[in-house]
Enzyme design. Structure first.
Site: not given
Ligand code: MRU
Length: 312
Positions: A81, A177, A217, A227
């Site tokens: 990722r 999420q 992130d 993010n």
């Protein structure tokens, strides 16, 4: 974190294996995934068994540490990722330990321990910003599942539990999420409501949100940050309504090599993540997993070393 009344971490080592709560099945059922080598770890990161920048970083650290060939494992794990800086930071941390002849497993344990400690300290600093009865909006999952324990955005919320707070939880399409966040808050006994992503502006306009706290992130050196997709529009609407907007992140999320958010690589995931709930297949679909929020929308960044004032 509390799970059915018992303390639990979302990722841990058991001998030569790495165990993690399988986030693909929550909140319906609690299953534990066991990784035995770097390929299992790479799959777990790519397929989102484990999610959230600090948890991905810790999984990556263990993936390199348990491999027979650390360099090859690092290469495989770096390709899983692209957006979360923690993953690259963790891989480099273990490679550095190996280069210095240190025990890689011990280094990975140390890395994971430092993440938990950083998140605990984020909670201690961040709880001071939360007033009695505050209604706080959060996006995605920035809880213990995403960080092994405590969380980033959820750590101050957990620690301000006795202030009678309430949490607005964006559902966070397409991977939902937000339901992981709701599951964590339910386990902690913190009052909350899940809302559709496009409902956040409505509640901000109605004066029902006192502050926003999200995770990150990757944070560029000018404090623009990546993010979960949808964060940017929440930040813009928060500013429009004079609502403080905080980012909570450990220093492992800061990428000082990047000058601004425009340089952050954004992961694009499969069309199916978006279309799986449709009864027809549109011709074209896009699915960026993250967006960039310019620092002009950020009130402050809560780190383990204190709060960085960005715009106050
Ligand atoms: O795609 P995910 O679920 O890994 O994305 C997670 C997020 O965007 C979180 O908000 C982020 O990692 C910061 S909080 C731990």
């Amino acid at each position: 974190m509390l799970v059915n009344g018992k303390e639990m971490k979302s990722l841990w080592r058991e001998g030569d294996t790495i165990k993690m709560i399988d986030q693909r099945y929550l909140p319906e059922r609690l299953e534990i995934f066991t990784a035995r080598d770097e390929m299992d770890i790479a799959m777990a990161i790519k397929d989102m068994v484990v999610r959230g920048a600090p948890a991905i970083g810790s999984a990556a650290a263990y993936g390199v540490a348990i491999a027979d060939n650390a360099i090859k494992a690092a290469e495989i794990i770096r390709k899983t990722r692209p957006t979360a800086h923690d993953l690259f930071h963790a891989v480099d941390f273990i490679l550095d330990a190996v280069e210095h002849g240190e025990d890689a497993i011990k280094a990975a344990d140390e890395y994971a321990g430092s993440i938990v400690d950083a998140c605990r300290r984020i909670g201690e600093h961040g709880k001071k910003l939360i007033g009695r009865g505050y209604r706080i909006l959060t996006h995605c999952n920035a809880g213990a599942l995403a960080t092994i324990d405590y969380g980033t955005a959820l750590s101050p919320i957990r620690m301000a539990k006795d202030k009678g707070i309430f949490v607005w939880v964006d559902e966070t399409r397409p991977r939902l999420q937000g339901l992981l966040t709701a599951w964590e808050l339910e386990n902690e006994g913190i009052e909350h409501a899940v809302i559709a992503d496009n409902a956040a502006g409505y509640f901000m306009y109605r004066d029902e949100v006192d502050m926003v706290i999200v995770g990150a992130d990757r944070i560029a050196s000018n404090y623009d940050f990546a993010n979960k997709i949808g964060t940017y529009e929440k930040a813009v609407v928060a500013k429009e309504n004079d609502i403080p907007f905080y980012v909570a992140a450990p220093l492992s999320t800061f990428d000082n090599a990047i000058m601004d958010g425009g340089k952050i690589k954004i992961e694009e995931r499969s069309e199916e993540e978006v279309t799986s709930i449709y009864r027809y297949k549109p011709e074209k679909v896009r699915n960026p997993a993250f967006d960039i929020t310019p620092s002009k929308y950020v009130t402050g960044i809560i780190t383990e070393n204190g709060i960085i004032k960005v715009n106050e």
